[in-house]
Each structure stands twice: as structure tokens, then as C-alpha cells.
Design a protein around this motif. Sequence first.
Motif, mmCIF file in Angstrom:
data_model
loop_
_atom_site.group_PDB
_atom_site.id
_atom_site.type_symbol
_atom_site.label_atom_id
_atom_site.label_comp_id
_atom_site.label_asym_id
_atom_site.label_seq_id
_atom_site.Cartn_x
_atom_site.Cartn_y
_atom_site.Cartn_z
ATOM 1 N N SER A 47 -6.088 -9.273 11.142
ATOM 2 C CA SER A 47 -7.237 -8.774 10.381
ATOM 3 C C SER A 47 -7.892 -9.866 9.555
ATOM 4 C CB SER A 47 -6.795 -7.626 9.469
ATOM 5 O OG SER A 47 -5.580 -7.937 8.832
ATOM 6 N N HIS A 138 -4.042 3.627 11.652
ATOM 7 C CA HIS A 138 -4.287 2.980 10.361
ATOM 8 C C HIS A 138 -3.892 3.914 9.222
ATOM 9 C CE1 HIS A 138 -6.717 1.220 7.031
ATOM 10 N NE2 HIS A 138 -6.188 0.136 7.554
ATOM 11 N N SER A 188 -5.401 -0.112 14.155
ATOM 12 C CA SER A 188 -5.289 -1.447 13.564
ATOM 13 C C SER A 188 -4.277 -2.312 14.313
ATOM 14 C CB SER A 188 -4.915 -1.353 12.079
ATOM 15 O OG SER A 188 -3.636 -0.814 11.935
ATOM 16 N N HIS A 216 -11.327 -3.210 13.549
ATOM 17 C CA HIS A 216 -10.743 -4.414 14.145
ATOM 18 C C HIS A 216 -11.647 -5.067 15.181
ATOM 19 C CE1 HIS A 216 -6.854 -5.890 12.843
ATOM 20 N NE2 HIS A 216 -6.748 -4.712 12.251
ATOM 21 N N LYS A 242 -13.182 -8.439 9.305
ATOM 22 C CA LYS A 242 -12.202 -8.784 10.352
ATOM 23 C C LYS A 242 -12.904 -9.600 11.440
ATOM 24 C CE LYS A 242 -9.015 -5.122 9.153
ATOM 25 N NZ LYS A 242 -9.406 -3.835 8.567
ATOM 26 N N ARG A 377 2.561 -8.719 14.994
ATOM 27 C CA ARG A 377 1.174 -8.616 15.463
ATOM 28 C C ARG A 377 0.529 -9.984 15.275
ATOM 29 N NH1 ARG A 377 -3.519 -5.311 12.296
ATOM 30 N NH2 ARG A 377 -2.890 -6.898 10.797
#
Length: 439
Positions: A47, A138, A188, A216, A242, A377
Motif C-alpha cells: 500500500s 479490508h 487489500s 489498491h 496507494k 504481502r
Amino acid sequence: MKYSEARLITGEDVQHYSFLQRKDPEIFSIFNQENKRQNATIELIASANAVSPGVLEAMGSALTDNVVEGYIGERYFSGCQEIDRLESLAMERAKRLFGAAHANVQPYSCSQANQAVYLTTMEAGERLLSMDLMHGGHLTHGAKFTMTAHHYEVHSYQVSRENEQIDYDRILRQAKEIRPKLIIAGASAYPRIIDFRRFRKIADEVGAYLLADMAHVAGLVAAGLYPSPVPHAHVVTSSTQKTLRGPRGGIILLGEQAADQLSRKIDSALFPGMQGAAHMHIIAAKAVALQEASQPEFAEYQRVVLNNARVLAADLEACGFRIVSGGTDTHLMLVDLRSRDITGREAESRLENIGITVNRNLIPYDVRKPWIASGIRIGTSAITSRGFGPEEMHTIATIIDKVLKGKPGAQILNQARQEVTRLCHQHTKNNSFTVAVPW
Ligand code: DSN
């Protein structure tokens, strides 16, 4: 230089002047240290991004002093002539970039944008269907312990066990059973393309509103590299910081179909329903970012973001890591660490120690708690803004592989740190407004 003169300094001049350096060295030293940390770190948090000097300049401008409540033509304070022009420009740019019929650029963040949509489309206690946080959703989509979960009856959908992708037939069955008032498409930590058209069909079948939260992927949508939800969803929300590479904030967009029915209600739900005075310096920065995102260079940047993500995912896979859902269509990927017998938390900490930041992340059907998690991630937006390309992706994959293999000794960790430093030196981060310049 006097304090009053400092207010007049804008743009490049700011690089040669730091008020804080003289007047608040404690804060200045934190800026400086953080600036050094950012420059010496490979930022892989999905992000995160690195904004342009124009966006930074707008955020640091005197517009932070404006007190502005209400909307254009309906302000609760005077002195808004220039501010009206600015907000109008930001709205126009948002509409043009995303092909929307209505835009609200006032949300302080995408969280507020989402909550304004909830206020508009649901009564307290009504049902909401959104992606499970454990499967990529999210927090603001109704995770336990959030205000949303407190006010509404939240139901969640999960990805398929087989391919770790959204199972639309299953969502339709769930929606028919639950009869939600609102369905949310958006995530997300979901690396694949979301079929917004399909989501709208599901929403129509059960008489629900469809909210697409594209926080995103907004930058990819702007560049035409990810399907736009605007023609399909009743309402689209996004954060602006983002992939869109703007300031921290949110926007709400409505397509032709829903604008007449919903725009006025959503605007009122946001102000005065949710928020107070608009943050005009941030709206200015949003306008700058939206303009930047309409340029061909931005589309090229996003193409490199995508290519970098694909290269990195393929390289990590070649090193023996399992990539959730078998790859990525976006700027982010989820790496399953179970084959390495290491938790997400441990991986995050090891990588941080050698100068790479990622976040631990649950993988679908994870048996671990979010605080520990079985995956990480990874995203490529921030490093691509710094000029990293496929060559650097190969190097990063090799570093991650070595650092997350067994129990690496001091020599391997030192080498990894040196490699990170070398890459960072090759691609300096241009934090123009916080760079410490000697007097
Ligand atoms: N939504 C969180 C994330 O995706 O990292 C923070 O913005």
C-alpha cells in the motif's frame, strides 16, 4: 529568515530551506532519520508509494490554514473563492480520469469514504456482504471489532480453496441466502482481477447496492491496466495514496447510472454526516496526483509496476516459494512461507533487519492468527517509483530467498544488507521537501 517569509517559499526553494532545522531540531532530526531510513530501505509494502514533489508541495502549502465546510456553492465559511476553484478542478480531474459522472474529493481517507456509503445505503442492523479479512478483505469492510461490524450485520465471502480466487457462484448463493443491502467488491490483499460486472449482476439479482473499493488498484485502473469498476458499481471508493501515488486521502466516484439517485445523499453522508471541515491542502494534492495520473508517463509507470510484480513473483516461485493463487495480475502478491517453516512475523522481522520492509499477511485458510500469519504481502508500487526494474527484481528475489532460508548466519545477512544498500544507492528516493540541506 523571518517566520512570515517562510510562508512564501514554495517549490524548489523549499529544498534549500528548513524552518524546522533551526526552530524544532527534535522533530527535524526525526524527519532526517526517517528520510535516511526510507532511502536505505527497499519498500515492498503493497500500500506504500513515493509521491512526486508536486504532491508534496501541495500537502505542505498554506492551504492547510483554510477552514472550509460544505460544498461548492454551499459553504459555511467565507473566503472560499480560490478554494472553490481548486475543489472544482480536483472533482473534474477525478471524473475525467475515471470516467465518472460525480466525484467527491473530500474524504479524509478511504475508510471515511466507505462509511459514507454505508450510511447512505444501509440502516443500522442491515446486512452487508464483503470479502473476509482473512481472505484479503479490508478492515473497514466490516471486520470484527470495527465500527462497521458494530452497526451492521456483516457477512463475508471467502476465496475458493482450490484456486484461491473469488468464487462468484458461491457469492451469488450466499447473497441469495443473506439478502444483503450492500455488497462490497474490493480487497487489500487479493492479487487477481476482480470481475466487477459479475459482482453487479449478483447485486442486481438480490436487489443490493454494489460498492467497489478500488483503493489498491486505482492507479492501475487510471492507466487502463485493470478493469474499471466505475461502469458497474453503484458507488466506487478509493484511497489516493496507494497505486494512485497521491496524498493520504480518499475519493468517492459515481457512474452515470447512480449519480442522480445517490450523489446528493452520499455527499451529505460524508459532510456533515461523517466529517467536518475539508482538508484543502490534501484536496490540492489529490488534484495534482490526478493530473499526474492522466499523463502517458503514469501509464508507463504502471506497466513497469505490473511487470516488476510478475517478474518478482516468478522469481520467488523459482526459488521454491508458493505464490498464493499461482501469481498476480496486480502490483501485489502473497507469498506462502510454509515451505520454509517460517512465520510471516519472523519473515517480516528478518527482512526488516536487512533493509527490506514487507508486511506479514494471512494466506487463505491460514491456521495462524493475523499477528503471526503464514505469509507476507509484497508490492512493487513504491520501488517502481524509485526506478527499480526487472534486474533489481531478480536481485531482490535472491536476497529474500537467502534471508528466509534456514537460519542464515551473519555473513549472509551482512551480504544481503550490502546488496540492499547498493540497490538503494543506485535509486535514491527523492524526498525533496524533507532533505536536510546544510545552511
Ligand atoms: N489498507 C491497508 C493496506 O492495504 O496496507 C493500509 O492502507
